[in-house]
Design an enzyme around this catalytic site. Structure first.
Site: not given
Ligand code: NCD
Length: 296
Positions: A43-44, A72, A93, A121
Site C-alpha cells: 500500500r505505502t 557493493k 522505508r 509511520h
Molecule cells: C503497516 C506498516 O508497514 O507499518 N502497513 C502499512 O504501511 N499500511 C502496518 C503493518 O505492516 O502491520
C-alpha cells in the site's frame, strides 16, 4: 509525527479533502520522487507512486535493495546523497529506526518517512486521521480503541501523537506482553490525553467511535516462541460485531495488511472501513507532497 502541530495536521487533511473533491488541482509535472523501500510494502509504496504519477509527476522506485550499490559496500549516506542529485523528494522505508530522519540531515530535498522499524509511520497516521474525519465528521473528542500489537506497531506510535492534539479518549487494547511502550504512556500523561489500558475488546466495543486494529508485528519479535504466545490474541469476527451494541457511527480501521485479526466476514459489514482507508492514503500523500514541494 511529533514534529507536526495541530495546524499542520488539519492543514494537510483539509488539502487532501480539496484534492479528493477536485476543488483544487495540483500539477507535479517536472518533479521526480525517489521511493526507497528497504522493507516490504504494498500500500505505502504503491499509493505514493499513484499519488505522484496521478498529479503528473514521476517516480523512481527501489523495492529491492539487493539491486542497489549498497550490495557493493556503498554506505547508506552515499546512496542517499547520490539519489538526491536526481530527485526532488525522497520517500523512505527502512527497518532501521531513525533512518529517514538521518537521511533528511544529509540532503537538501525533503525526505518522507514511510515507516522506520518499530518507530514511526507518520503518513499512515495522517491518512488514518483523514479517515477518522471522513467517517466521523470531526477529529476532536472521539473515543478511539487501538487494538493489537501496541508494542511494535509503528502506525500506533504515529497515530497516538497525531491524535493527542484532538482531545481523544483512547482505549489501548492489547495482550499484556504487547502493551504500548512506557515512554509513550508517560508522554500521554504529560500531554493530558485520557487513556485506559485493557486486554478485553468486549469492554470497549459499545463505547468506541473507531476501532483501529493492528497486525501482530511478527518481524519485530526476537523469536518464534515469543510470537507464538500472542499471535492469535485477537480475532474480530462478524458475529462479535453483530452481537455488540455498537454505535451507528462505529467504524473498524486497519492499516493493513491483515493476517487473521479481522475475519473476512467482517468485510461486508457497513462498519468495515479498511479498504476505503487505504484509498484515502493517495489523497493524503498528494497533499503532503504538494506541501513539501511548495506547490500548494
Ligand atoms: C503497516 C506498516 O508497514 O507499518 N502497513 C502499512 O504501511 N499500511 C502496518 C503493518 O505492516 O502491520
Amino acid at each position: 509525527m511529533r514534529d507536526l502541530t495541530r495546524a499542520d495536521i488539519t492543514g494537510i487533511v483539509d488539502l487532501a479533502e480539496k484534492i479528493e473533491s477536485k476543488a483544487i488541482t495540483i500539477n507535479l509535472s517536472g518533479y521526480l520522487a525517489a521511493l526507497l523501500f528497504f522493507e516490504p510494502s504494498t500500500r505505502t509504496a504503491f499509493s505514493f507512486d499513484t499519488a505522484i504519477k496521478s498529479l503528473g509527476g514521476n517516480s523512481l522506485m527501489m523495492q529491492s535493495p539487493e539491486n542497489s550499490s549498497q550490495q557493493k559496500g556503498e554506505s547508506f549516506a552515499d546512496t542517499v546523497r547520490t539519489i538526491s542529485q536526481y530527485a526532488n523528494l525522497i520517500v523512505m522505508r527502512s527497518a532501521v529506526e531513525g533512518a529517514a530522519r538521518y537521511a533528511s540531515e544529509l540532503v537538501d530535498i525533503p525526505v518522507i518517512n514511510a515507516g522506520d522499524g518499530a518507530n514511526q509511520h507518520p503518513t499512515q497516521a495522517l491518512l488514518d486521521i483523514y479517515s477518522i474525519k471522513k467517517t466521523q465528521g470531526r477529529i476532536d473528542s472521539l473515543k478511539i480503541a487501538l487494538v493489537g500489537d501496541l508494542k511494535y506497531g509503528r502506525t500506533i506510535y504515529s497515530l497516538v501523537y497525531g491524535l493527542a492534539h484532538f482531545k481523544p479518549e483512547l482505549y489501548l487494547v492489547s495482550p499484556q506482553h504487547l502493551q504500548i511502550r512506557k515512554y509513550v504512556r508517560d508522554d500521554l500523561v504529560s500531554l493530558g490525553v485520557n487513556f485506559h489500558e485493557t486486554s478485553e475488546i468486549s469492554s470497549v466495543l459499545g463505547d468506541a467511535d473507531v476501532m483501529y486494529v493492528t497486525r501482530i508485528q511478527r518481524e519485530r519479535f526476537s523469536g518464534q516462541y515469543e510470537y507464538e504466545q500472542v499471535k492469535d490474541s485477537y480475532q474480530i469476527t462478524a458475529r462479535m460485531i453483530e452481537q455488540a451494541a455498537i454505535k451507528s457511527n462505529f467504524r473498524i480501521m486497519h492499516p493493513l495488511p491483515r493476517v487473521n485479526e479481522i475475519t473476512t466476514d467482517v468485510d461486508a459489514l457497513p462498519c468495515a472501513y479498511y479498504f476505503q482507508q487505504a484509498k484515502n492514503g493517495v489523497y493524503i500523500r498528494q497533499a503532503l507532497i504538494a506541501r513539501l514541494l511548495g506547490v500548494a
